[in-house]
Structures are given as C-alpha cells and as structure tokens.
Enzyme design. Structure first.
Site, PDB file in Angstrom:
ATOM      1  N   SER A   1       4.514  -6.130  -7.645  1.00 59.44           N
ATOM      2  CA  SER A   1       5.628  -6.976  -7.955  1.00 59.44           C
ATOM      3  C   SER A   1       5.372  -6.967  -9.530  1.00 59.44           C
ATOM      4  CB  SER A   1       5.943  -8.251  -7.396  1.00 59.44           C
ATOM      5  OG  SER A   1       6.443  -7.958  -5.958  1.00 59.44           O
TER       6      SER A   1
ATOM      7  N   TRP B   1       0.255  -6.917  -7.100  1.00 58.64           N
ATOM      8  CA  TRP B   1       0.259  -5.868  -8.223  1.00 58.64           C
ATOM      9  C   TRP B   1       1.645  -4.982  -8.271  1.00 58.64           C
ATOM     10  CZ3 TRP B   1      -2.197  -6.487 -12.407  1.00 58.64           C
ATOM     11  CH2 TRP B   1      -2.303  -5.164 -13.096  1.00 58.64           C
TER      12      TRP B   1
ATOM     13  N   ASP C   1      -5.471   5.400   0.570  1.00 57.57           N
ATOM     14  CA  ASP C   1      -5.550   3.814  -0.086  1.00 57.57           C
ATOM     15  C   ASP C   1      -7.017   3.438   0.385  1.00 57.57           C
ATOM     16  OD1 ASP C   1      -5.340   2.799   2.354  1.00 57.57           O
ATOM     17  OD2 ASP C   1      -3.523   1.696   1.787  1.00 57.57           O
TER      18      ASP C   1
ATOM     19  N   GLN D   1      14.676  -6.038  -5.044  1.00 60.48           N
ATOM     20  CA  GLN D   1      14.076  -6.807  -6.045  1.00 60.48           C
ATOM     21  C   GLN D   1      14.268  -5.802  -7.551  1.00 60.48           C
ATOM     22  OE1 GLN D   1      10.358  -8.413  -5.169  1.00 60.48           O
ATOM     23  NE2 GLN D   1       9.103  -7.261  -6.611  1.00 60.48           N
TER      24      GLN D   1
ATOM     25  N   HIS E   1       0.739  -1.291  -0.048  1.00 56.11           N
ATOM     26  CA  HIS E   1       0.090   0.011  -0.099  1.00 56.11           C
ATOM     27  C   HIS E   1       0.779   1.276   0.320  1.00 56.11           C
ATOM     28  CE1 HIS E   1      -2.645  -2.979   2.632  1.00 56.11           C
ATOM     29  NE2 HIS E   1      -2.734  -3.152   1.124  1.00 56.11           N
TER      30      HIS E   1
ATOM     31  N   GLN F   1      -4.315 -12.122  -5.668  1.00 60.93           N
ATOM     32  CA  GLN F   1      -3.165 -12.439  -6.489  1.00 60.93           C
ATOM     33  C   GLN F   1      -3.706 -13.676  -7.491  1.00 60.93           C
ATOM     34  OE1 GLN F   1      -0.357 -13.460  -3.654  1.00 60.93           O
ATOM     35  NE2 GLN F   1      -0.281 -11.799  -2.701  1.00 60.93           N
TER      36      GLN F   1
ATOM     37  N   GLU G   1       6.668  -4.023 -11.626  1.00 57.46           N
ATOM     38  CA  GLU G   1       7.912  -4.165 -11.482  1.00 57.46           C
ATOM     39  C   GLU G   1       8.419  -5.122 -12.721  1.00 57.46           C
ATOM     40  OE1 GLU G   1       9.197  -4.723  -7.650  1.00 57.46           O
ATOM     41  OE2 GLU G   1       8.432  -2.712  -6.684  1.00 57.46           O
TER      42      GLU G   1
END
Length: 497
Positions: free
Chosen positions: A395, A393, A138, A375, A39, A415, A398
């Site tokens: 990841s 979302w 959020d 990452q 978030h 997911q 990215e």
C-alpha cells in the site's frame, strides 16, 4: 497459386528453425509465494513483467491453495494472463487448514510457515516435471532451499517488505545471540549495521515475543536468506539509499556473506478488476474536487476493534472532510484477523459496525463501502488527496507511485517500522503518535490529523514531496533507470545459463 521456389522453402525453414531455437533457449522461471495478498501481489507483478517482449521469459507461477483467500483466488484466476505465463495450483495440505484456523492462539507467521511446509510436500515432483532454470520464493517459503538443493536448482528470494526490514532481519541472528530478554525492552535504539537506528517499540511484531513460536519461525526464515542466489527487494535507490548502500558496502553483510541484492521496485498492482460496486465509487469520485478526498482503508488483512472503529468514524465526521471509508467487520481479538479471509465478507453491511447517525451526518461528503475497494484506481484518481493507511509495504508503494501523501496508522507486522521510516526519512506520511500500551486513538486526535493533511501546510508539503517520489519511481522502472537495469542484468544472467 504457384508452388514455392526452393529458395523460398529454405528461407522459410531457416525462420522456423530460428523461432524454435529461441523458444528452447527461453528460460522457464518459477515463482512460489506464500498465501496472503501482501506476498502474492509483488511476486505476481514481477512475474508478469518477465514475460513481456523485452524480457521474454517463460513463467510458471505456483499457487499454495491451503489458506487461500477469496481475493487471492480472484487475482490468480484472471482469464487474460500473458502468453507464456502458467499458473499451477499446489494441492491443499490435508486437514491443515481446518486445524490452523480453529486455534485462535496461533499467530499468522506460524500459520503461514506450517501451511507452506505441508504444501511443499508436492513441490519436488512439480519442479521435476517442468525443470525451471530458477525458483523465486518469498520469505516464508524457505523450505524450498532444501528441496532445490537436491535438484541442483538456484533459488532467489523476493523480500516483499521494506529494505530496512530486510537489513534488520539479516542482523537478527546475531542480535539473537547477543541480547538476553526481549528486544522491545532494550533501553536504547537498535543499531542495524550501516542503517538508521530503530526504536525498540517500532520493531516488527514477530520479534517482540521471543518465547512464541512465531519468533522462532521468523528467525529460521531470515537465517536462510544467505542461501539464496540473489535477493530481490521491492524498492529503488532514491527511496532507500542509506539501506541499499549499507547492504552493498557494509562489512557486516559482506562477512555473512549475503548474495547480490537487486532493487527492482516499485512493483505494484497494475491491472485491477473493477466491479460494478467499484465503478460506483469511481463515479462518486468524479464529482469531487481535486485532492479533496481522504481514502481510508487498512489493507487486505487489517481490522480495528469495535471501539476504535467507532472513534475513527466520529473523527472523520468531526473533520468535515470528504472521505471514502472501507469498513470491515471489527475484531477485538487481533488486528490481522482478516489476513486469511480477505474478500470473503464483501456482502457484509458496513452500517452494522458503524455508530448510529454517522452515515446520515456524513451523507454526500462521505462514502462507506464494505470490505474491499479498487485501491489502485482510487489512489490514481485526481480527486484523492490523501490516504489513511496501515502502512503495509504494498500500500505504501502504491501511494508513493501515485503521489498521494499518507496518514500512517500501523496495525501489525512491520508497519510501525514503515511508518517511522516514511515520516522521518521520506516526508510523505504523518504518523499517529500512539503510545505503546494505549490502545485507542480518540476522535479528536483523528480529526486534528485529518485536517492537517487535507487542509494544512504540512499536507501541501507532503503532496509536493509525493510528486517528486512519483517521478523518481517512474524513472527507476523506465529504460535506463536503476530498477530496470537491475532486472535486465538478472534476466541476462538467466539467459546466459
């Protein structure tokens, strides 16, 4: 040195007054994310973008300290934040953290909602002190709508997950009144208005048990979305064209009605602190062939069971592919067990949780790191050829931005919806065909899937499609792109007010 002339003094005074007026006219926009890296990260990146020279706004970034993880604290305690960017910590809610963490039956959305509600007791006085032009929240901070209504302050919602999930969430209150029993037991796909149908088993975990408090909290939050002055989504036209078109044109959403939806993505983490351990990983990658390494990590909060971690390890070994495995202490209780303590177990020895002999058999070909890895730096490295991911979302974005294809291993929340969408509509992910009720993905399935992405034609095609989406993402945020123009239109409106 001679004294300045009167002409010079008047000119200098004019410049000074102009600069002062411009500073006064800059809107101060406040941000309020709920705890959790998934978030905080996108709201943080959006906030930083708004203080750049082009948008030139003041930002106040509120931080809920109750339930804050070590990773959250590290992100928000950066010493090189932009000028005009202020981080304000909201005092911890008394006793709430200990109570929430002690009850293992309380699910994440319920925990988040109670933490936020108790923390926001401090929000009215903080808002009165700074008087921002707008507040961006959020999904789990919707208690702020009532607070800001009393202050005559507009509130914008930042939906941090996929747009298809947002469309489904806007449809949920109607679905709630029309369906008896559990949605997951429906005999047919769920048809969200104007969007592609969703398999009942793919819906997010929070709505699979309507008797649980988590469902009630989620329904409450999404039912408040129409109260927003606008909704930001971390996506762009080329990635989710069907859903974005439905939100703009379908009569169902017009009749709710929903506020304007602004696609402003992909906003991903740009700056990343690389520790010495992280630098060692990157140096190891420097010595690997291009597109040869599989990066395996399950997000900031995901965990596997002991048995599943064992199967994953042997599946990687059997595949004979190069890999980086971010190993985290397994949990047989919950797939989201690390959500509230991400980054706190970096000193754990990952070898304690892996099968005997695994490290020796994969020495030189595989790298095991504890808990956390840089990452973004790994995904952008040319040696990284694929990403075995939980499909959260952030990841996902990215991976797309850096053109890296994915193997989807969804664990919790939405997911599974993300994985299905990316496999069927975008073609940059292979989804594990895990049958509901079957808890373990065995090593032979993992070996086959890894080989198909790293060596097979499917992997080659996914890399090609990944490069297309990478370019599309770049264009969307560049001057004249759809997301760039969407952000500019909102900033122009804020400044006009």
């Amino acid at each position: 040195m001679p004294p300045p002339t009167n002409h010079f003094c008047k000119y200098y005074l004019l410049i000074t007054m102009t600069i002062a007026e411009e500073e006064i006219q800059k809107p101060n926009i406040a941000f309020l994310p709920s705890p959790g890296m998934g978030h905080i990260t996108p709201l943080f990146e959006f906030a930083k973008l708004l203080v750049t020279d082009h948008h030139n706004l003041h930002i106040t970034f509120f931080v809920i300290t109750t339930g804050a993880s070590a990773a959250q604290n590290q992100l928000l305690q950066q010493k090189d934040l932009p000028v005009n960017f202020t981080v304000v910590e909201i005092p911890p809610a008394e006793n709430i953290s200990e109570y929430m963490m002690s009850d293992g039956n309380i699910r994440p959305v319920t925990q988040l909602s109670i933490m936020v509600r108790e923390s926001l007791r401090h929000l009215p006085s903080l808002l009165m002190e700074i008087r921002p032009s707008a507040l961006v929240i959020d999904l789990f901070c919707t208690d702020a709508f009532e607070i800001c209504e009393k202050l005559s302050m507009p509130v914008y919602s930042f939906f941090t997950a996929s747009t298809i999930l947002m469309a489904f969430s806007l449809y949920l209150p109607k679905l709630d009144t029309e369906v008896d029993g559990e949605f997951v037991d429906l005999p047919h796909p769920i048809q969200t208005p104007g969007c592609n149908a969703i398999c009942p088993h793919d819906i997010l975990d929070q709505v699979k048990d309507r008797k649980n408090d988590e469902y009630k909290w989620y329904l409450l939050h999404v039912s408040r979305l129409p109260l927003a002055a606008g909704i930001f989504v971390n996506s762009w036209d080329d990635l989710e064209p069907v859903t974005l078109k439905a939100l703009k044109e379908n009569s169902f959403y017009h009749n709710i009605p929903i506020p304007p939806v602004h696609a402003i993505g992909p906003l991903i983490k740009q700056d990343e602190v690389v520790t010495e351990k992280g630098a060692e990983i990157l140096r190891w990658l420097d010595h690997q062939p291009i597109d040869s390494v599989l990066f395996v990590v399950f997000g900031s909060g995901g965990t596997l069971t002991s048995e599943q971690l064992n199967e994953l390890a042997w599946g990687l070994e059997m595949s004979q592919q190069r890999f980086i495995l971010v190993a985290r202490k397994p949990s047989d209780a919950s797939a989201s067990a690390a959500f509230f303590n991400v980054g706190s177990d970096e000193n754990d020895d990952p070898l304690l949780y892996l099968p005997d002999g695994f490290v020796k058999k994969t020495q030189g070909r595989g790298l095991v790191v504890p808990s956390w890895a840089p990452q973004v730096a790994i995904l952008k490295h040319p040696s990284t050829g694929a990403f075995l991911s939980h499909c959260g979302w952030n990841s996902t974005l990215e991976s797309i931005v850096h053109g890296v294809p994915m193997i989807a291993w969804p664990l919790y929340a939405e997911q599974r919806m993300n994985a299905t969408f990316l496999a069927e509509e975008v073609g940059v992910v292979i989804k594990f065909s895990k049958v509901p009720g079957e808890e373990i993905i065995n090593r032979s399935v993992i070996e086959k899937m890894v080989r198909s992405v790293m060596e097979g034609e499917k992997g080659t095609e996914m890399r090609r499609r990944g490069k297309e989406l990478k370019e599309s993402a770049k264009i969307a945020l560049s001057k004249g792109g759809s997301s760039y123009e969407s952000i500019c239109s909102v900033v122009k409106f804020w400044k006009s007010q």
